[in-house]
Design a protein around this motif. Structure first.
Motif, PDB file in Angstrom:
ATOM      1  N   GLY A 102     119.267  16.591 -87.347  1.00  0.00           N
ATOM      2  CA  GLY A 102     119.350  15.388 -88.055  1.00  0.00           C
ATOM      3  C   GLY A 102     117.912  14.735 -88.164  1.00  0.00           C
ATOM      4  N   SER A 103     116.880  15.343 -87.637  1.00  0.00           N
ATOM      5  CA  SER A 103     115.410  15.128 -87.785  1.00  0.00           C
ATOM      6  C   SER A 103     114.880  15.818 -88.730  1.00  0.00           C
ATOM      7  CB  SER A 103     114.844  15.129 -86.479  1.00  0.00           C
ATOM      8  OG  SER A 103     115.414  14.365 -85.568  1.00  0.00           O
ATOM      9  N   ILE A 104     113.650  15.536 -89.419  1.00  0.00           N
ATOM     10  CA  ILE A 104     112.926  16.220 -90.377  1.00  0.00           C
ATOM     11  C   ILE A 104     111.463  15.989 -89.954  1.00  0.00           C
ATOM     12  CG2 ILE A 104     112.922  14.365 -92.036  1.00  0.00           C
ATOM     13  CD1 ILE A 104     113.078  16.598 -94.050  1.00  0.00           C
ATOM     14  N   GLN A 105     110.627  17.086 -90.114  1.00  0.00           N
ATOM     15  CA  GLN A 105     109.178  16.970 -90.144  1.00  0.00           C
ATOM     16  C   GLN A 105     108.581  16.565 -91.425  1.00  0.00           C
ATOM     17  OE1 GLN A 105     107.195  20.404 -88.222  1.00  0.00           O
ATOM     18  NE2 GLN A 105     105.336  19.691 -89.226  1.00  0.00           N
ATOM     19  N   MET A 106     107.993  15.556 -91.445  1.00  0.00           N
ATOM     20  CA  MET A 106     107.319  14.864 -92.784  1.00  0.00           C
ATOM     21  C   MET A 106     105.893  14.994 -92.655  1.00  0.00           C
ATOM     22  SD  MET A 106     109.224  11.321 -93.124  1.00  0.00           S
ATOM     23  CE  MET A 106     110.435  11.013 -91.692  1.00  0.00           C
ATOM     24  N   ALA A 133     112.023   6.764 -87.849  1.00  0.00           N
ATOM     25  CA  ALA A 133     112.845   7.421 -86.997  1.00  0.00           C
ATOM     26  C   ALA A 133     112.572   9.056 -87.138  1.00  0.00           C
ATOM     27  CB  ALA A 133     114.039   6.910 -86.774  1.00  0.00           C
ATOM     28  N   GLY A 134     111.850   9.365 -88.244  1.00  0.00           N
ATOM     29  CA  GLY A 134     111.883  10.775 -88.661  1.00  0.00           C
ATOM     30  C   GLY A 134     113.144  11.462 -88.718  1.00  0.00           C
ATOM     31  N   LYS A 135     113.954  10.606 -89.305  1.00  0.00           N
ATOM     32  CA  LYS A 135     115.334  10.878 -89.481  1.00  0.00           C
ATOM     33  C   LYS A 135     115.701  11.448 -90.880  1.00  0.00           C
ATOM     34  CE  LYS A 135     120.249   9.404 -88.807  1.00  0.00           C
ATOM     35  NZ  LYS A 135     121.277   8.173 -88.535  1.00  0.00           N
TER      36      LYS A 135
END
Length: 488
Positions: free
Chosen positions: A340-344, A431-433
């Protein structure tokens, strides 16, 4: 003693006037020219409104198609079938909240948009909304001249506001002076005929023909070309008819007042032309100068300069993130959401922080800008009664859905949509979501809500009162002057 109003004599005068008009070649020329102008103005309005509608339909189709493709790509990414790219990742909220996933707020055309294109050439009816500051996509709510609504495309409203008075002048400048100069007025007044009866008969016969041309032809053209315009409700068409009628009545009342002064036909024509120039051109220009003096137009250049300064300061504070190398280089797998998270990418996050900071700091400036514009417009509306042409033009634009009030309502809805858009994406970016497939259904969508019908009706009623009041004053003046009219 002659009666002031004589029904049988009035009908005789009207019948005779219609017979004389039918035999008058200049009347037929004027009528044909008027018909051609109406047909051209309305056809041009229909053409422009159709182009506008088609362009908006294309925008909606493109938004829908892109959103469908983004959702399909996200499904493939989550299934492991596709590796996302650095600039078109539908799972990344910095992409979807920015230009990649942007959607449009659209002001749909009203059913009667073809009769008055209004401010469509001044203010756009669609905005591409992102999480960037509102100033990045709303940069055109500044009209230097608030009376620009009196110019623009050649449409039916233009024909009525600008050209109908000239036709009224052509048919009425010598209502009494012509009879007196030819020697027939003295003969007519030797009969049991009141001067008012003669004048009313002449005016009603001419006004009836002109208004029939101005109403019947547009109704037939709209019925054939755009039947939905007349089947969507009768208030707007009837209110438009009333506006045209009372606006024409004003100019006929002016013709009566000028004729009642007992001057020559040449003098009457000159006075009427001067009155047209003053009421349609000079007064609006003077009011514009007064508005600019009382409330100077907000400086778009000053706002742009302030935005550039804030952007430069924000870039300096986020310089470290902006200079960060893309982490996905050689490692495309890092762009795939995990749990559910992603690295931007640091640069994209830096651009997001810059836009949010600029948006927060420029918001008070934009609010002040909007208040100043609203105050200017309020002054224009308050004193527009000084120019019947301005009142009629704005009333027709409002009934056609192309006026300032409906556009202001659209701007308010666009601001609300922009706020909802930012709220949705800001939470996920902070939230980096990552965006999941289920989140797509929750992405804010712009839904147009039509302005309150009560407000529309009140505006139409106020415009009619503003047009009718000077009519009554002119008629009262004409009656007072006719008591002293010298037949010889």
């Amino acid at each position: 003693m002659k009666k002031i109003f004589q029904g049988r004599r009035l009908r005789m005068v009207m019948a005779e006037e219609l017979r004389l008009l039918a035999a008058d070649r200049s009347f037929w020329i004027v009528s044909i020219v008027f018909l051609l102008l109406i047909a051209y103005g309305l056809s041009n309005g229909i053409h422009q409104a159709t182009l506008h509608k088609d362009a908006q339909a294309a925008i909606v189709h493109d938004d829908t198609q892109r959103r469908t493709q983004q959702l399909l790509k996200l499904e493939h990414i989550m299934a492991g079938d596709v590796i996302p790219g650095p600039f078109d990742n539908p799972a990344d909220p910095t992409h979807m909240g920015g230009g990649y996933g942007a959607h449009h707020a659209i002001l749909p055309p009203a059913p009667l948009a073809a009769i008055a294109l209004g401010q469509d050439d001044l203010f756009p009816s669609q905005y591409k909304v992102t999480y960037e500051s509102k100033i990045s996509f709303i940069g055109n709510n500044d009209s230097e001249n608030p009376w620009n609504l009196l110019s623009g495309h050649f449409d039916l409203s233009f024909v009525v506001v600008y050209l109908l008075p000239f036709l009224i002048f052509a048919l009425g400048y010598n209502l009494l002076s012509g009879e007196r100069e030819s020697g027939t007025l003295r003969l007519l007044m030797s009969q049991p005929l009141a001067l008012w009866t003669l004048l009313i008969g002449k005016v009603v016969s001419r006004a009836g023909i002109l208004l029939a041309l101005a109403v019947v032809e547009p109704a037939l053209i709209l019925l054939l070309a755009q039947p939905a315009a007349l089947s969507s409700g009768m208030f707007a068409p009837l209110a438009w008819l009333a506006t045209v009628g009372v606006y024409a009545l004003f100019w006929f009342a002016l013709v009566l007042a000028v004729n009642a002064c007992g001057k020559s036909s040449a003098t009457n024509a000159m006075v009427l032309i001067i009155a047209w120039v003053m009421l349609v051109l000079v007064l609006p220009a003077l009011l514009n100068l007064a508005v600019n003096r009382a409330v100077p137009s907000p400086s778009r250049a000053e706002l742009a300069t302030r935005t550039r300064v804030l952007t430069a300061e924000a870039m300096a504070r986020n310089n470290k993130l902006l200079s960060t190398d893309y982490a996905h280089v050689g490692k495309p797998g890092v762009l795939v959401p995990k749990d559910g998270s992603i690295q931007m990418a640091g640069r994209l996050r830096g651009m997001f922080f810059i836009e949010r900071e600029v948006d927060q700091k420029i918001a008070p400036e934009l609010a002040r800008f909007d208040r100043q514009q609203a105050l200017r417009q309020a002054l224009v509306v308050r004193y527009s009664f000084l120019s019947p042409a301005a009142v009629a033009a704005e009333a027709m634009s409002a009934l056609a859905g192309t006026g300032q009030r409906r556009h202001a309502w659209f701007m308010q809805q666009t601001s609300d949509y922009h706020a909802a858009w930012k709220q949705f994406f800001f939470r996920r970016i902070d939230a980096g979501k990552a965006l999941a497939v289920a989140d797509f259904a929750a992405i804010p969508r712009f839904t147009w809500r039509e302005e309150n019908s009560t407000v529309v009706r009140q505006g139409a009623f106020i415009a009619l009162v503003q047009l009718l009041a000077p009519c009554l004053l002119l008629l009262a003046f004409a009656g007072w002057r006719l008591r002293r009219y010298q037949v010889i």
